[in-house]
Design a protein around this motif. Sequence first.
Motif, PDB file in Angstrom:
ATOM      1  N   HIS A  93       0.867  -1.186   0.000  1.00 31.69           N
ATOM      2  CA  HIS A  93       0.000   0.000   0.000  1.00 31.69           C
ATOM      3  C   HIS A  93       0.906   1.240   0.000  1.00 31.69           C
ATOM      4  O   HIS A  93       1.015   1.957   0.989  1.00 31.69           O
ATOM      5  N   LYS A 107      -0.296   4.898   1.087  1.00 35.98           N
ATOM      6  CA  LYS A 107      -0.469   5.034   2.535  1.00 35.98           C
ATOM      7  C   LYS A 107       0.888   5.055   3.238  1.00 35.98           C
ATOM      8  O   LYS A 107       1.117   5.859   4.138  1.00 35.98           O
ATOM      9  N   TRP A 118      -3.755  10.991   8.672  1.00 30.02           N
ATOM     10  CA  TRP A 118      -3.637   9.598   9.140  1.00 30.02           C
ATOM     11  C   TRP A 118      -5.022   9.006   9.394  1.00 30.02           C
ATOM     12  O   TRP A 118      -5.344   7.923   8.929  1.00 30.02           O
ATOM     13  N   VAL A 138      -6.965   8.613   5.924  1.00 32.71           N
ATOM     14  CA  VAL A 138      -6.439   7.671   4.934  1.00 32.71           C
ATOM     15  C   VAL A 138      -6.167   6.289   5.525  1.00 32.71           C
ATOM     16  O   VAL A 138      -6.417   5.272   4.882  1.00 32.71           O
ATOM     17  N   ILE A 139      -5.671   6.239   6.751  1.00 30.45           N
ATOM     18  CA  ILE A 139      -5.262   4.959   7.335  1.00 30.45           C
ATOM     19  C   ILE A 139      -6.115   4.643   8.555  1.00 30.45           C
ATOM     20  O   ILE A 139      -6.857   3.680   8.586  1.00 30.45           O
ATOM     21  N   ASP A 158      -2.966  -1.633   7.595  1.00 29.58           N
ATOM     22  CA  ASP A 158      -1.910  -1.459   6.599  1.00 29.58           C
ATOM     23  C   ASP A 158      -0.626  -0.872   7.183  1.00 29.58           C
ATOM     24  O   ASP A 158       0.467  -1.320   6.867  1.00 29.58           O
TER      25      ASP A 158
END
Length: 161
Positions: A31, A34, A99, A102-103, A109
């Motif tokens: 990924h 990320k 953060w 997106v994550i 991930d």
Amino acid sequence: MAKAVPGRMSAHIEGDFVVFLVGMRFNRPWHLRKAWLAFTAMPRMLRYLYQHPDQGLLGHTLAIGANGPVVIQYWRSVEQLEAFASSTAAPHHPAWRTWNKVIGYQSPDIGVWHESYQVKAGAYECLYGNMPRFGLAAAGEHVSAARKGETAAQRRGAAPA
């Protein structure tokens, strides 16, 4: 490469300080977007902190370990560290917002972690043998080990046995 300082050296920092460890782990390195977003946030924060020494960062060291990158930071106080982390005017806030968008904690991930340690004045010990100015010595004063003591106990201010 920094030039080694021959002999036995130590570090000195006046007063209390904080050691802050922060790292990340690429659980799913494929990924890339990320991973890149997470990996590039720290250099931006460090640049900002060095441009604003009043924020309290004394210095840092980057290490790459088996679980990923780790940044060892030295701060003047826990209050300054926490103020930086919560300030909407500092770069930590947009990085944290990104953060979470997106994550976040729902996706495995990328992993992040941090630890902080409050160190009382003189309650630490370090020795650098034939090393360049590094770690705590780079964040504070680089001094002869003899100035601090010949043994680890003496350098951390322990009472003689």
